[in-house]
Design a protein around this motif. Structure first.
Motif, PDB file in Angstrom:
ATOM      1  N   LEU A   1      13.501  -8.757   2.035  1.00 21.54           N
ATOM      2  CA  LEU A   1      13.162  -7.673   1.118  1.00 21.54           C
ATOM      3  C   LEU A   1      14.329  -6.713   0.923  1.00 21.54           C
ATOM      4  N   GLU A   2      14.392  -6.117  -0.257  1.00 22.16           N
ATOM      5  CA  GLU A   2      15.410  -5.101  -0.525  1.00 22.16           C
ATOM      6  C   GLU A   2      15.213  -3.897   0.382  1.00 22.16           C
ATOM      7  N   ARG A   3      16.318  -3.295   0.786  1.00 24.41           N
ATOM      8  CA  ARG A   3      16.284  -2.083   1.619  1.00 24.41           C
ATOM      9  C   ARG A   3      15.365  -2.277   2.826  1.00 24.41           C
ATOM     10  N   ARG A   4      15.495  -3.412   3.476  1.00 22.20           N
ATOM     11  CA  ARG A   4      14.571  -3.735   4.568  1.00 22.20           C
ATOM     12  C   ARG A   4      14.627  -2.720   5.706  1.00 22.20           C
ATOM     13  N   ASP A   5      15.802  -2.129   5.938  1.00 24.91           N
ATOM     14  CA  ASP A   5      15.936  -1.158   7.028  1.00 24.91           C
ATOM     15  C   ASP A   5      15.502   0.242   6.616  1.00 24.91           C
ATOM     16  N   TYR A   6      15.267   0.440   5.321  1.00 30.25           N
ATOM     17  CA  TYR A   6      14.935   1.769   4.800  1.00 30.25           C
ATOM     18  C   TYR A   6      13.481   1.875   4.331  1.00 30.25           C
ATOM     19  N   ARG A   7      12.679   0.846   4.580  1.00 30.38           N
ATOM     20  CA  ARG A   7      11.320   0.825   4.019  1.00 30.38           C
ATOM     21  C   ARG A   7      10.469   1.987   4.544  1.00 30.38           C
ATOM     22  N   LEU A   8      10.551   2.242   5.846  1.00 30.47           N
ATOM     23  CA  LEU A   8       9.761   3.332   6.414  1.00 30.47           C
ATOM     24  C   LEU A   8      10.320   4.686   5.975  1.00 30.47           C
ATOM     25  N   ARG A   9      11.628   4.787   5.924  1.00 34.39           N
ATOM     26  CA  ARG A   9      12.249   6.045   5.485  1.00 34.39           C
ATOM     27  C   ARG A   9      11.814   6.387   4.060  1.00 34.39           C
ATOM     28  N   ASP A  10      11.825   5.405   3.178  1.00 32.14           N
ATOM     29  CA  ASP A  10      11.430   5.641   1.797  1.00 32.14           C
ATOM     30  C   ASP A  10       9.972   6.083   1.716  1.00 32.14           C
ATOM     31  N   ALA A  11       9.115   5.440   2.515  1.00 30.33           N
ATOM     32  CA  ALA A  11       7.689   5.776   2.500  1.00 30.33           C
ATOM     33  C   ALA A  11       7.451   7.201   2.998  1.00 30.33           C
ATOM     34  N   ILE A  12       8.054   7.543   4.140  1.00 34.44           N
ATOM     35  CA  ILE A  12       7.869   8.888   4.694  1.00 34.44           C
ATOM     36  C   ILE A  12       8.466   9.939   3.768  1.00 34.44           C
ATOM     37  N   GLY A  13       9.561   9.592   3.098  1.00 33.21           N
ATOM     38  CA  GLY A  13      10.186  10.526   2.173  1.00 33.21           C
ATOM     39  C   GLY A  13       9.265  10.964   1.055  1.00 33.21           C
ATOM     40  N   SER A  14       8.333  10.089   0.687  1.00 28.36           N
ATOM     41  CA  SER A  14       7.391  10.433  -0.381  1.00 28.36           C
ATOM     42  C   SER A  14       6.368  11.468   0.067  1.00 28.36           C
TER      43      SER A  14
ATOM     44  N   ALA B   1       0.848  -1.192   0.000  1.00 30.60           N
ATOM     45  CA  ALA B   1       0.000   0.000   0.000  1.00 30.60           C
ATOM     46  C   ALA B   1       0.878   1.235   0.000  1.00 30.60           C
ATOM     47  N   ASP B   2       0.399   2.281  -0.628  1.00 30.41           N
ATOM     48  CA  ASP B   2       1.090   3.565  -0.605  1.00 30.41           C
ATOM     49  C   ASP B   2       0.785   4.253   0.719  1.00 30.41           C
ATOM     50  N   ILE B   3       1.796   4.868   1.315  1.00 27.99           N
ATOM     51  CA  ILE B   3       1.597   5.491   2.618  1.00 27.99           C
ATOM     52  C   ILE B   3       0.510   6.561   2.590  1.00 27.99           C
ATOM     53  N   ALA B   4       0.422   7.297   1.486  1.00 35.79           N
ATOM     54  CA  ALA B   4      -0.587   8.350   1.385  1.00 35.79           C
ATOM     55  C   ALA B   4      -2.002   7.790   1.460  1.00 35.79           C
ATOM     56  N   ASP B   5      -2.178   6.558   0.976  1.00 36.39           N
ATOM     57  CA  ASP B   5      -3.497   5.931   1.003  1.00 36.39           C
ATOM     58  C   ASP B   5      -3.806   5.293   2.358  1.00 36.39           C
ATOM     59  N   ALA B   6      -2.765   5.001   3.139  1.00 32.37           N
ATOM     60  CA  ALA B   6      -2.953   4.319   4.427  1.00 32.37           C
ATOM     61  C   ALA B   6      -3.184   5.291   5.588  1.00 32.37           C
ATOM     62  N   ILE B   7      -2.815   6.550   5.409  1.00 30.18           N
ATOM     63  CA  ILE B   7      -2.960   7.553   6.471  1.00 30.18           C
ATOM     64  C   ILE B   7      -4.435   7.882   6.699  1.00 30.18           C
ATOM     65  N   VAL B   8      -4.815   7.970   7.967  1.00 28.34           N
ATOM     66  CA  VAL B   8      -6.209   8.291   8.314  1.00 28.34           C
ATOM     67  C   VAL B   8      -6.235   9.517   9.235  1.00 28.34           C
ATOM     68  N   PRO B   9      -7.332  10.283   9.221  1.00 31.23           N
ATOM     69  CA  PRO B   9      -7.452  11.444  10.112  1.00 31.23           C
ATOM     70  C   PRO B   9      -7.817  10.998  11.530  1.00 31.23           C
ATOM     71  N   THR B  10      -7.596  11.868  12.490  1.00 25.84           N
ATOM     72  CA  THR B  10      -8.042  11.629  13.867  1.00 25.84           C
ATOM     73  C   THR B  10      -8.799  12.863  14.353  1.00 25.84           C
ATOM     74  N   GLY B  11      -9.536  12.690  15.428  1.00 25.63           N
ATOM     75  CA  GLY B  11     -10.301  13.797  15.978  1.00 25.63           C
ATOM     76  C   GLY B  11      -9.449  14.836  16.668  1.00 25.63           C
ATOM     77  N   ALA B  12      -8.159  14.524  16.883  1.00 25.90           N
ATOM     78  CA  ALA B  12      -7.279  15.450  17.602  1.00 25.90           C
ATOM     79  C   ALA B  12      -6.490  16.358  16.667  1.00 25.90           C
ATOM     80  N   GLY B  13      -6.705  16.238  15.357  1.00 28.59           N
ATOM     81  CA  GLY B  13      -6.051  17.145  14.428  1.00 28.59           C
ATOM     82  C   GLY B  13      -4.828  16.584  13.736  1.00 28.59           C
ATOM     83  N   TYR B  14      -4.155  15.619  14.343  1.00 31.35           N
ATOM     84  CA  TYR B  14      -3.027  14.990  13.664  1.00 31.35           C
ATOM     85  C   TYR B  14      -3.548  13.854  12.777  1.00 31.35           C
ATOM     86  N   GLU B  15      -2.734  13.459  11.806  1.00 26.87           N
ATOM     87  CA  GLU B  15      -3.070  12.304  10.980  1.00 26.87           C
ATOM     88  C   GLU B  15      -2.284  11.097  11.482  1.00 26.87           C
ATOM     89  N   LEU B  16      -2.739   9.914  11.111  1.00 27.61           N
ATOM     90  CA  LEU B  16      -2.198   8.685  11.700  1.00 27.61           C
ATOM     91  C   LEU B  16      -1.925   7.643  10.631  1.00 27.61           C
TER      92      LEU B  16
END
Length: 253
Positions: free
Chosen positions: A100-113, A68-83
């Motif tokens: 998996l390739e770049r196993r230690d960088y998977r979250l970094r790559d996603a947030i970078g987008s 899944a793309d990180i942008a599609d997985a993020i959801v809103p919350t009632g407190a104003g931040y997204e999750l």
């Protein structure tokens, strides 16, 4: 540039999730666009933000595995931040990521987008040093360490700091320790005072001035799926996390 902050301590029960949720909510109050990333399979930041783990179509697990793309997985919350939410499926990622390739960088790559969408990213790490925690530390630029004002407060801190140093030297040279925050402080307890003094002695340069107290309203808020500032703005817990958010903002890299 987006500030990316990992809330980490391999010792459980020190207030990581409480700090992640409430810091995120208080940073929003300071006019920041905030993403809270739940990278703990227990999903406590997800539940504590009022999001049902059972109803998730995608979350941290799917993002790390590239399903899944990180942008599609993020959801809103009632407190104003997204999750970016989590559920127990994430436990399986610890095995599945190994090949998996770049196993230690998977979250970094996603947030970078997401660069430019958020001012702050706050990550709630699991209470252990594993591939999920390493992903968070590789993605982060700063680490905030909650430390309980109780027995064994220093337990695991040396190991965590060694891990941070190894990640800095081998995977993420930008990583630094932003600071340690004292949690679960009971001013009526002489032991809490002694532990606080001990932490001041050992970590004077990195210790936040703000101390998070033991507080009934702070303990109740997760049961209602709300940060404490949304549950009771005037309680001691709310005021402490507002003060911590101010300190975090002042310590910008």
């Amino acid at each position: 540039m987006t500030r990316i902050l990992a809330i980490a301590n391999q010792k459980g029960g020190v207030g990581k999730t409480t700090t992640a949720i409430n810091l995120a909510a208080c940073l929003v109050r300071a006019s920041n666009r905030v993403l809270l990333v739940d990278i703990d399979p227990q999903g406590n930041s997800t539940a504590g933000s009022g999001v049902s783990m059972r109803d998730l179509e995608a979350g941290t697990y799917e993002v790390l595995l590239g399903e899944a793309d990180i942008a599609d997985a993020i959801v809103p919350t009632g407190a104003g931040y997204e999750l970016l939410p989590s559920n127990p499926d994430l436990a399986g990622a610890q095995v599945e990521l190994q090949d998996l390739e770049r196993r230690d960088y998977r979250l970094r790559d996603a947030i970078g987008s997401l660069e430019g969408r958020f001012d702050m990213v706050v990550m709630d790490c699991p209470p252990s040093i594993n591939v999920l925690t390493i992903n968070a530390l590789v993605a982060a630029r700063e680490v905030l360490i909650p430390v309980q004002c109780e027995y064994y407060a220093l337990e695991g801190l040396a190991s965590l700091m060694e891990t941070v140093d190894l990640v800095r030297r081998g995977l993420n040279p930008e990583l630094r320790i932003l600071g340690l925050v004292r949690t679960m402080y009971d001013r009526r307890n002489s032991l809490a005072w002694e532990v606080s003094e001990q932490l001041s002695e050992h970590f004077e340069d990195t210790l936040f001035r703000t101390i998070i107290p033991r507080n009934v309203r702070l303990a109740e808020a997760p049961g209602y799926g709300r940060p404490v500032i949304e549950y009771d703005r005037n309680c001691a817990g709310s005021q402490a996390y507002l003060a911590l958010a101010c300190e975090v903002l002042r310590r910008a890299s």
